[in-house]
Write an enzyme that holds these catalytic residues in place. Structure first.
Site, PDB file in Angstrom:
ATOM      1  CE1 TYR A  15      -3.450   3.057   1.313  1.00 38.67           C
ATOM      2  CE2 TYR A  15      -2.158   3.070   3.085  1.00 38.67           C
ATOM      3  CZ  TYR A  15      -3.243   3.342   1.991  1.00 38.67           C
ATOM      4  OH  TYR A  15      -3.745   4.041   3.180  1.00 38.67           O
TER       5      TYR A  15
ATOM      6  CG  ASN B 223      -3.650   7.143  12.171  1.00 36.67           C
ATOM      7  OD1 ASN B 223      -2.988   7.031  11.639  1.00 36.67           O
ATOM      8  ND2 ASN B 223      -4.511   5.316  12.208  1.00 36.67           N
TER       9      ASN B 223
ATOM     10  NE  ARG C 249     -10.099   2.918   7.412  1.00 38.60           N
ATOM     11  CZ  ARG C 249      -9.945   4.093   6.451  1.00 38.60           C
ATOM     12  NH1 ARG C 249      -8.424   4.604   6.293  1.00 38.60           N
ATOM     13  NH2 ARG C 249     -10.842   3.883   6.332  1.00 38.60           N
TER      14      ARG C 249
ATOM     15  CG  ASP D  46       1.405  -7.884  17.748  1.00 39.04           C
ATOM     16  OD1 ASP D  46       1.554  -9.579  17.723  1.00 39.04           O
ATOM     17  OD2 ASP D  46       2.495  -7.790  16.591  1.00 39.04           O
ATOM     18  N   GLY D  47      -0.547  -6.406  21.696  1.00 34.62           N
ATOM     19  CA  GLY D  47      -0.832  -5.920  22.893  1.00 34.62           C
ATOM     20  C   GLY D  47      -1.335  -4.835  23.162  1.00 34.62           C
TER      21      GLY D  47
END
Ligand code: NAD
Ligand code: UGA
Length: 348
Positions: free
Chosen positions: A149, A178, A197, A216-217
């Protein structure tokens, strides 16, 4: 001025059309394969063409020839798609967008291109660092298809820039960081992996009582910008064609930088504040490979340096909590009114 917007039916596009329609200063031509997100805007305020930029090329050419300004928003913009269908991402985000660029060159039309902050790639830095528009662009290996992308967006930017240098194109490139607000992506059933998203995922979870999944936390960081501030940034560019000519701008709010875990915690808190009910959703950690698949990779995204855009008189107005609260209030209101529901089965 006649403004044609490709991808006008999407999240950002629908807000631009709504904004331009309310100002009633320009002729607005909206092009998209879908107009669902334009539903609340008076249909007399703009002209809509249901068209696919990949196949309806004669119409695309005609609309560009008639326009004073072209705004291109078309793209696959959800990381799960980069991993699942990388070739489709290249076909839409690069090949089809390049066709629009070339038609703008041929017809000598000004182009505002929505690129992405993701072009910076795996940039990292120390606490307090910001990324400016001249920073290096650094990507992961080819086997990590997430970067297809950013690669497509980057090459498109380079070609646009080169046309500008050759005196063949007047352009502005925007790199969004964002954006969040009403109409972002779509809701998903509890526990969905991949898909939309992060804000849409967390909102779906809160509405259904499902888990907020922290990839991943949730240590990855993002700077969230309210869509109204993003629309004001577009207007600042529109108002200053000289200051924005053949320039690239970060569009984001560096003060709204947070970890994804931090975003989840704010959303849980705001849910309680807005509904008066303690949320039942839990925070759970999920491995990136399980959530997205093997081709996923993440970046150490830095907050944007917004010096350039600030020079046009733009300043983001809303802090993180306000941005989250106003967006969540929209979703909670639509949900309570029965106009929005969390689907039982996966959707795209
Ligand atoms: P979106 O997915 O909501 O909007 C994209 C629109 O393009 C959709 O309405 C879709 O129907 C339309 N589209 C797709 N294929 C098409 C085709 N073949 N012909 C015509 N229309 C087609 O995404 P968005 O969040 O509104 O993003 C808009 C642009 O901004 C994209 O280029 C995206 O990469 C970029 N961007 C957005 C963000 C963000 O914060 N939302 C961040 C970085 C970059
Ligand atoms: C995406 C797209 O690549 C671009 O459209 C754009 O540049 C960017 O959004 C943007 O909106 O500016 P990204 O920020 O990675 O990039 O998008 P999200 O899917 O919102 O992910 C943000 C972070 O949240 C990532 O670290 C992701 O792993 C994490 N995440 C996502 C979760 O922890 N849980 C989820 O349920 C979903």
């Amino acid at each position: 001025m006649k403004i044609v917007l490709f991808g006008a039916g999407g999240f950002i596009g629908s807000h631009l059309v709504e904004h331009l329609a309310a100002r009633a200063e320009h002729d607005i031509v909206a092009v998209d394969v879908s107009d669902d997100k334009l539903a609340g805007i008076p249909p007399t305020a703009y002209r809509f063409h249901r068209a696919d930029i990949r196949s309806d090329r004669d119409l695309v050419d005609e609309l560009i020839a008639e326009a004073d300004l072209v705004v291109d928003l078309v793209a696959y913009a959800n990381p799960s798609i980069y991993v699942e269908a990388p070739l489709e991402v290249v076909d839409l985000n690069f090949v089809a967008n390049l066709d629009i660029v070339e038609r703008c060159v041929r017809h000598r039309r000004r182009l505002i291109q929505y690129s992405s902050c993701e072009v910076y790639g795996k940039f990292s830095g120390r606490e307090g660092d910001r990324v400016d528009e001249e920073a290096d662009l650094v990507y992961g290996p080819v086997s990590k298809h997430r970067w297809i992308y950013a690669s497509a967006k980057q090459l498109l930017e380079r070609i646009i820039h080169a046309h500008g240098l050759a005196g063949q194109l007047e352009f502005t490139i925007l790199r969004p960081f964002n954006f969040i607000g009403p109409r972002l992506d779509y809701l998903v059933p509890p526990g969905t992996r991949g898909g939309p998203r992060v804000f849409a995922h967390f909102m779906s979870a809160l509405l259904s009582g499902g888990p907020l999944q922290l990839v991943d936390g949730g240590t990855a960081r993002r700077s969230f910008l309210h869509i109204a501030d993003a629309t004001a940034a577009f207007q600042a560019v529109l108002d200053d064609p000289d200051g924005s000519r053949n320039a690239i701008f970060n569009v984001g709010n560096p003060d709204n930088d947070t970890s994804i875990r931090g975003l989840a915690e704010v959303m849980l808190d705001v849910y309680w504040e807005l509904t008066g009910e303690e949320p039942t959703s839990e925070l759970v950690t999920v491995a990136a490979e399980d959530f997205y698949g093997a081709g996923y990779d993440d970046d150490g995204r830095l907050p944007p340096d917004i010096t350039r855009l600030s020079a046009l008189g733009w300043k983001p107005q809303r802090d993180l909590r306000t941005t989250v609260r106003e967006t969540m209030a929209y979703y909670l209101g639509e949900h309570a009114a029965g106009r929005l529901s969390v689907p039982a089965l996966p959707v795209r």
